[in-house]
Design a protein around this motif. Sequence first.
Motif, short mmCIF file in Angstrom:
data_model
loop_
_atom_site.label_atom_id
_atom_site.label_comp_id
_atom_site.label_asym_id
_atom_site.label_seq_id
_atom_site.Cartn_x
_atom_site.Cartn_y
_atom_site.Cartn_z
N ARG A 7 0.83 -1.20 0.00
CA ARG A 7 0.00 0.00 0.00
C ARG A 7 0.87 1.26 0.00
O ARG A 7 0.54 2.25 -0.66
N ILE A 8 1.98 1.21 0.74
CA ILE A 8 2.90 2.36 0.75
C ILE A 8 3.47 2.59 -0.64
O ILE A 8 3.57 3.73 -1.11
N ARG A 9 3.84 1.51 -1.33
CA ARG A 9 4.40 1.67 -2.68
C ARG A 9 3.36 2.12 -3.68
O ARG A 9 3.64 2.91 -4.57
N ASP A 10 2.12 1.65 -3.51
CA ASP A 10 1.07 2.00 -4.46
C ASP A 10 0.53 3.42 -4.25
O ASP A 10 0.13 4.09 -5.21
N ALA A 11 0.51 3.88 -2.98
CA ALA A 11 -0.04 5.20 -2.69
C ALA A 11 0.82 5.89 -1.63
O ALA A 11 0.38 6.11 -0.49
N PRO A 12 2.05 6.24 -1.96
CA PRO A 12 2.94 6.84 -0.97
C PRO A 12 2.40 8.16 -0.40
O PRO A 12 2.72 8.51 0.74
N GLU A 13 1.61 8.86 -1.18
CA GLU A 13 1.07 10.13 -0.71
C GLU A 13 0.09 9.96 0.46
O GLU A 13 -0.32 10.94 1.09
N ARG A 14 -0.27 8.73 0.79
CA ARG A 14 -1.16 8.45 1.91
C ARG A 14 -0.44 7.76 3.07
O ARG A 14 -1.08 7.26 3.99
N ALA A 15 0.90 7.74 3.01
CA ALA A 15 1.68 6.96 3.98
C ALA A 15 2.47 7.85 4.95
O ALA A 15 2.99 8.91 4.57
N LEU A 16 2.56 7.37 6.18
CA LEU A 16 3.41 7.97 7.21
C LEU A 16 4.56 7.01 7.49
O LEU A 16 4.34 5.82 7.74
N LEU A 17 5.77 7.53 7.48
CA LEU A 17 6.96 6.76 7.82
C LEU A 17 7.55 7.35 9.10
O LEU A 17 7.90 8.54 9.13
N ALA A 18 7.66 6.54 10.16
CA ALA A 18 8.13 7.04 11.45
C ALA A 18 9.27 6.17 11.96
O ALA A 18 9.27 4.95 11.78
N PHE A 19 10.21 6.80 12.67
CA PHE A 19 11.45 6.13 13.05
C PHE A 19 11.89 6.53 14.46
O PHE A 19 11.80 7.70 14.84
N ASP A 20 12.39 5.57 15.19
CA ASP A 20 13.19 5.85 16.37
C ASP A 20 14.51 6.46 15.89
O ASP A 20 14.85 6.39 14.70
N PHE A 21 15.27 7.05 16.83
CA PHE A 21 16.55 7.65 16.43
C PHE A 21 17.73 6.74 16.79
O PHE A 21 18.28 6.06 15.93
N ASP A 22 18.10 6.68 18.08
CA ASP A 22 19.27 5.89 18.48
C ASP A 22 19.05 4.41 18.24
O ASP A 22 18.05 3.84 18.69
N GLY A 23 19.98 3.80 17.53
CA GLY A 23 19.89 2.37 17.24
C GLY A 23 19.10 2.07 15.98
O GLY A 23 19.12 0.93 15.52
N THR A 24 18.43 3.08 15.45
CA THR A 24 17.62 2.88 14.24
C THR A 24 18.13 3.75 13.10
O THR A 24 18.51 3.24 12.04
N LEU A 25 18.17 5.06 13.31
CA LEU A 25 18.77 5.95 12.33
C LEU A 25 20.23 6.27 12.66
O LEU A 25 20.98 6.71 11.79
N ALA A 26 20.59 6.06 13.93
CA ALA A 26 21.95 6.36 14.38
C ALA A 26 22.52 5.14 15.09
O ALA A 26 21.84 4.53 15.91
N PRO A 27 23.77 4.78 14.82
CA PRO A 27 24.39 3.65 15.51
C PRO A 27 24.50 3.93 17.01
O PRO A 27 24.70 5.07 17.44
N ILE A 28 24.37 2.88 17.82
CA ILE A 28 24.58 2.98 19.25
C ILE A 28 26.08 3.20 19.52
O ILE A 28 26.93 2.51 18.94
N VAL A 29 26.38 4.16 20.39
CA VAL A 29 27.78 4.47 20.74
C VAL A 29 27.90 4.47 22.27
O VAL A 29 26.90 4.59 22.98
N PRO A 30 29.13 4.32 22.80
CA PRO A 30 29.29 4.26 24.25
C PRO A 30 28.74 5.48 24.98
O PRO A 30 28.17 5.35 26.07
N ASP A 31 28.91 6.67 24.42
CA ASP A 31 28.40 7.90 25.03
C ASP A 31 27.32 8.47 24.12
O ASP A 31 27.61 8.87 22.99
N PRO A 32 26.05 8.52 24.58
CA PRO A 32 24.96 9.03 23.74
C PRO A 32 25.19 10.44 23.20
O PRO A 32 24.60 10.82 22.19
N ARG A 33 26.05 11.20 23.87
CA ARG A 33 26.33 12.56 23.40
C ARG A 33 27.14 12.54 22.11
O ARG A 33 27.23 13.56 21.41
N ASP A 34 27.74 11.40 21.78
CA ASP A 34 28.51 11.27 20.54
C ASP A 34 27.67 10.70 19.40
O ASP A 34 28.19 10.49 18.30
N SER A 35 26.40 10.44 19.65
CA SER A 35 25.55 9.80 18.64
C SER A 35 25.29 10.75 17.47
O SER A 35 24.99 11.92 17.66
#
Length: 272
Positions: free
Chosen positions: A17-45
């Motif tokens: 459905r997302i591919r057929d009608a992208p204009e009707r789709a919401l894409l949502a993401f976590d940040f740390d560990g999903t869009l950004a690699p986990i690092v020892p100090d979160p301030r370096d993420s």
Amino acid sequence: MSLLNPTTESGRTALDRIRDAPERALLAFDFDGTLAPIVPDPRDSRAHPGAVPALSALARRVRAVAVVTGRPAAVAVEYGGLDAVPGITVLGQYGRERWEDGRLTVPDPPPGVSTVREALPGLLKQLGAPDGTWIEDKHHALAVHTRRTADPEAALELLRAPLADLAEQAGLAVEPGRMVIELRPPGVDKGAALTDLVSGTGAEAVLYAGDDLGDLAAYDAVERLREQGVAGVKLCSGSTEVTELARRADLVVAGPSGVVAFLEELVAALGG
């Protein structure tokens, strides 16, 4: 082999459905560990180098792109360079904060946060928390990290019950995560935040990507939304530290690099 291949029928239906009608789709993401690699100090993420280009390309094709994170919204925007993504909404502190079009909306924290802020250093000293244990002050929440200790799992086990007791006394909720225990205001979670985003955008299909225990509430929301006719895909940024999401996901990829590869393939499928 294509990454656009969920292992469940519900996931395949939603991605179609997302591919057929992208204009009707919401894409949502976590940040740390999903869009950004986990690092020892979160301030370096920082976000994976391919994340913002892929999100920007998708933002021009879908109804909405959002990030839902336990971090303060402004911090996620800064660390991720998310202000470069057209029209993105960033919900911080599990949905308490909202960043959109350069504007940040932040409510006052509940009084229990100040109580915990004052009590935590003494409590950690009293418990004999090992070297490397440190407190991250998120203004609306306090997070105790053990990743930099000699034995992160043992440190978590030492702190788990006392921190839960402190949270209860202060009227806060406990949010466990990857080598971290967070004490935060109750009544907000990523599931409620995601549901509000779907309602506010009128999306008819939703994809949510996460990696940690706090993302399970968003997975629950996807499943409830399916019952209301909103097609949903649960994408897992896989790791060896947290496996529960993988068991419930429609599709598992190899960490943030796998998430970015998935997004790049989706961009191509949408004609990007």
